[in-house]
Design a protein around this motif. Sequence first.
Motif, PDB file in Angstrom:
ATOM      1  N   ARG A 116      33.269  29.693  53.872  1.00 41.98           N
ATOM      2  CA  ARG A 116      32.737  29.267  52.576  1.00 41.98           C
ATOM      3  C   ARG A 116      33.568  29.914  51.468  1.00 41.98           C
ATOM      4  NH1 ARG A 116      28.216  31.383  54.926  1.00 41.98           N
ATOM      5  NH2 ARG A 116      27.983  32.926  53.277  1.00 41.98           N
ATOM      6  N   ASP A 117      33.722  29.176  50.385  1.00 41.22           N
ATOM      7  CA  ASP A 117      34.363  29.701  49.176  1.00 41.22           C
ATOM      8  C   ASP A 117      35.771  30.241  49.423  1.00 41.22           C
ATOM      9  OD1 ASP A 117      31.908  29.190  47.836  1.00 41.22           O
ATOM     10  OD2 ASP A 117      31.148  31.145  48.480  1.00 41.22           O
ATOM     11  N   LEU A 118      36.520  29.635  50.343  1.00 45.30           N
ATOM     12  CA  LEU A 118      37.886  30.065  50.593  1.00 45.30           C
ATOM     13  C   LEU A 118      38.749  29.609  49.417  1.00 45.30           C
ATOM     14  CD1 LEU A 118      39.668  31.464  52.791  1.00 45.30           C
ATOM     15  CD2 LEU A 118      40.371  29.153  53.440  1.00 45.30           C
ATOM     16  N   ARG A 119      39.393  30.590  48.774  1.00 41.67           N
ATOM     17  CA  ARG A 119      40.219  30.238  47.624  1.00 41.67           C
ATOM     18  C   ARG A 119      41.378  31.212  47.481  1.00 41.67           C
ATOM     19  NH1 ARG A 119      39.472  32.763  42.821  1.00 41.67           N
ATOM     20  NH2 ARG A 119      39.901  30.834  41.705  1.00 41.67           N
ATOM     21  N   LEU A 120      42.462  30.701  46.935  1.00 43.89           N
ATOM     22  CA  LEU A 120      43.607  31.538  46.652  1.00 43.89           C
ATOM     23  C   LEU A 120      43.228  32.503  45.535  1.00 43.89           C
ATOM     24  CD1 LEU A 120      46.611  32.209  47.104  1.00 43.89           C
ATOM     25  CD2 LEU A 120      47.149  30.462  45.392  1.00 43.89           C
ATOM     26  N   GLN A 121      43.369  33.806  45.783  1.00 43.20           N
ATOM     27  CA  GLN A 121      42.970  34.816  44.796  1.00 43.20           C
ATOM     28  C   GLN A 121      44.159  35.655  44.337  1.00 43.20           C
ATOM     29  OE1 GLN A 121      39.223  35.642  43.701  1.00 43.20           O
ATOM     30  NE2 GLN A 121      40.873  35.677  42.234  1.00 43.20           N
ATOM     31  N   TYR A 122      45.170  35.834  45.207  1.00 40.11           N
ATOM     32  CA  TYR A 122      46.320  36.678  44.881  1.00 40.11           C
ATOM     33  C   TYR A 122      47.605  36.078  45.433  1.00 40.11           C
ATOM     34  CZ  TYR A 122      43.136  40.527  43.741  1.00 40.11           C
ATOM     35  OH  TYR A 122      42.163  41.309  43.181  1.00 40.11           O
ATOM     36  N   ILE A 123      48.688  36.347  44.710  1.00 41.37           N
ATOM     37  CA  ILE A 123      50.033  36.126  45.216  1.00 41.37           C
ATOM     38  C   ILE A 123      50.756  37.456  45.007  1.00 41.37           C
ATOM     39  CG2 ILE A 123      52.208  34.866  44.987  1.00 41.37           C
ATOM     40  CD1 ILE A 123      50.538  32.539  43.772  1.00 41.37           C
ATOM     41  N   LEU A 124      51.249  38.028  46.077  1.00 36.86           N
ATOM     42  CA  LEU A 124      51.989  39.293  46.017  1.00 36.86           C
ATOM     43  C   LEU A 124      53.463  39.027  46.244  1.00 36.86           C
ATOM     44  CD1 LEU A 124      49.794  41.751  48.127  1.00 36.86           C
ATOM     45  CD2 LEU A 124      50.232  41.861  45.681  1.00 36.86           C
ATOM     46  N   ILE A 125      54.286  39.676  45.448  1.00 39.32           N
ATOM     47  CA  ILE A 125      55.734  39.543  45.607  1.00 39.32           C
ATOM     48  C   ILE A 125      56.305  40.948  45.717  1.00 39.32           C
ATOM     49  CG2 ILE A 125      57.877  38.707  44.568  1.00 39.32           C
ATOM     50  CD1 ILE A 125      56.106  36.654  43.045  1.00 39.32           C
TER      51      ILE A 125
ATOM     52  N   LEU B 148      43.396  45.599  47.518  1.00 41.63           N
ATOM     53  CA  LEU B 148      41.962  45.754  47.773  1.00 41.63           C
ATOM     54  C   LEU B 148      41.283  46.558  46.668  1.00 41.63           C
ATOM     55  CD1 LEU B 148      41.998  46.331  51.630  1.00 41.63           C
ATOM     56  CD2 LEU B 148      41.174  44.305  50.406  1.00 41.63           C
ATOM     57  N   GLU B 149      41.947  47.603  46.179  1.00 39.06           N
ATOM     58  CA  GLU B 149      41.390  48.351  45.046  1.00 39.06           C
ATOM     59  C   GLU B 149      41.164  47.415  43.867  1.00 39.06           C
ATOM     60  OE1 GLU B 149      43.340  52.801  45.603  1.00 39.06           O
ATOM     61  OE2 GLU B 149      44.432  51.304  44.427  1.00 39.06           O
ATOM     62  N   HIS B 150      42.150  46.575  43.579  1.00 38.26           N
ATOM     63  CA  HIS B 150      42.056  45.634  42.465  1.00 38.26           C
ATOM     64  C   HIS B 150      40.917  44.641  42.692  1.00 38.26           C
ATOM     65  CE1 HIS B 150      43.198  42.300  39.788  1.00 38.26           C
ATOM     66  NE2 HIS B 150      43.717  43.258  39.038  1.00 38.26           N
ATOM     67  N   TYR B 151      40.851  44.092  43.892  1.00 33.39           N
ATOM     68  CA  TYR B 151      39.804  43.109  44.193  1.00 33.39           C
ATOM     69  C   TYR B 151      38.413  43.738  44.102  1.00 33.39           C
ATOM     70  CZ  TYR B 151      37.074  39.514  46.472  1.00 33.39           C
ATOM     71  OH  TYR B 151      36.112  38.571  46.748  1.00 33.39           O
ATOM     72  N   PHE B 152      38.236  44.930  44.640  1.00 37.15           N
ATOM     73  CA  PHE B 152      36.924  45.580  44.591  1.00 37.15           C
ATOM     74  C   PHE B 152      36.531  45.926  43.160  1.00 37.15           C
ATOM     75  CE2 PHE B 152      37.404  47.239  49.227  1.00 37.15           C
ATOM     76  CZ  PHE B 152      37.062  45.968  49.703  1.00 37.15           C
ATOM     77  N   GLU B 153      37.506  46.159  42.298  1.00 37.18           N
ATOM     78  CA  GLU B 153      37.205  46.458  40.894  1.00 37.18           C
ATOM     79  C   GLU B 153      36.933  45.186  40.091  1.00 37.18           C
ATOM     80  OE1 GLU B 153      39.375  48.311  36.943  1.00 37.18           O
ATOM     81  OE2 GLU B 153      39.999  49.045  38.918  1.00 37.18           O
ATOM     82  N   HIS B 154      37.716  44.138  40.337  1.00 30.08           N
ATOM     83  CA  HIS B 154      37.626  42.920  39.516  1.00 30.08           C
ATOM     84  C   HIS B 154      36.857  41.785  40.185  1.00 30.08           C
ATOM     85  CE1 HIS B 154      40.320  44.502  36.458  1.00 30.08           C
ATOM     86  NE2 HIS B 154      41.005  45.040  37.461  1.00 30.08           N
ATOM     87  N   GLY B 155      36.606  41.910  41.491  1.00 33.54           N
ATOM     88  CA  GLY B 155      35.813  40.914  42.211  1.00 33.54           C
ATOM     89  C   GLY B 155      36.439  39.542  42.242  1.00 33.54           C
ATOM     90  N   PRO B 156      35.722  38.576  42.772  1.00 32.56           N
ATOM     91  CA  PRO B 156      36.248  37.211  42.749  1.00 32.56           C
ATOM     92  C   PRO B 156      36.545  36.801  41.311  1.00 32.56           C
ATOM     93  CG  PRO B 156      34.298  37.349  44.136  1.00 32.56           C
ATOM     94  CD  PRO B 156      34.419  38.661  43.414  1.00 32.56           C
ATOM     95  N   SER B 157      37.691  36.211  41.118  1.00 38.08           N
ATOM     96  CA  SER B 157      38.145  35.859  39.776  1.00 38.08           C
ATOM     97  C   SER B 157      38.334  34.350  39.674  1.00 38.08           C
ATOM     98  CB  SER B 157      39.466  36.580  39.514  1.00 38.08           C
ATOM     99  OG  SER B 157      39.995  36.213  38.274  1.00 38.08           O
ATOM    100  N   PRO B 158      38.114  33.786  38.493  1.00 37.23           N
ATOM    101  CA  PRO B 158      38.330  32.346  38.329  1.00 37.23           C
ATOM    102  C   PRO B 158      39.805  31.960  38.328  1.00 37.23           C
ATOM    103  CG  PRO B 158      37.713  33.335  36.236  1.00 37.23           C
ATOM    104  CD  PRO B 158      37.588  34.414  37.280  1.00 37.23           C
ATOM    105  N   HIS B 159      40.692  32.950  38.234  1.00 36.52           N
ATOM    106  CA  HIS B 159      42.124  32.666  38.227  1.00 36.52           C
ATOM    107  C   HIS B 159      42.805  33.441  39.362  1.00 36.52           C
ATOM    108  CE1 HIS B 159      41.495  36.216  35.687  1.00 36.52           C
ATOM    109  NE2 HIS B 159      42.567  36.657  36.299  1.00 36.52           N
ATOM    110  N   VAL B 160      44.036  33.087  39.611  1.00 34.56           N
ATOM    111  CA  VAL B 160      44.848  33.773  40.613  1.00 34.56           C
ATOM    112  C   VAL B 160      45.545  34.947  39.927  1.00 34.56           C
ATOM    113  CG1 VAL B 160      46.831  33.532  42.168  1.00 34.56           C
ATOM    114  CG2 VAL B 160      45.195  31.644  41.911  1.00 34.56           C
TER     115      VAL B 160
END
Length: 162
Positions: free
Chosen positions: A64-73, A124-136
């Motif tokens: 459920r709710d699978l979405r692109l959240q990050y692109i790392l380079i 993961l630190e960033h995601y846990f701080e900012h949570g699911p985001s409406p943008h990538v």
Amino acid sequence: MIATAILFHQNDMLMMKRSPYRTLSPGMWAAVGGHLEPHEINDPESAVLREIHEETGLLPEDLRDLRLQYILIRLNQQEVRQQFIYTGRTGKRTVNQTDEGELFWIPREQVLNREIPFIFHRLLEHYFEHGPSPHVWVGTAGYEPDGSPAVHWTELVDPQQR
């Protein structure tokens, strides 16, 4: 190019303790995922769904709710690596095991206590701080002014749409 999935079941995150025989980050903790096949280069979502199924047995209908959240380079030994990170949830706790490592459901508050590759730890630190985001978010590996390693985050936006 790599596609990765950060999957949650309630408050637990699915993590893989990588095999000690893996070339990349042996014995460390990571999410499920892997390299894009040539026919997936323009379709990282297909790649992440394939990797999820290969490594866990979970099917698209289990997610459920699978979405692109990050692109790392990042640069890795003169090779530019681009990683697409998807987030999602599953109601199914039973997963298959894979020869790439052992899968565990880890309580969210214990995830960052694991031995995790630097760039993934920062994500993961960033995601846990900012949570699911409406943008990538786009993260680029680099350095702080003091020379310490860092990941710099930018919202991926279309400037024509503001």
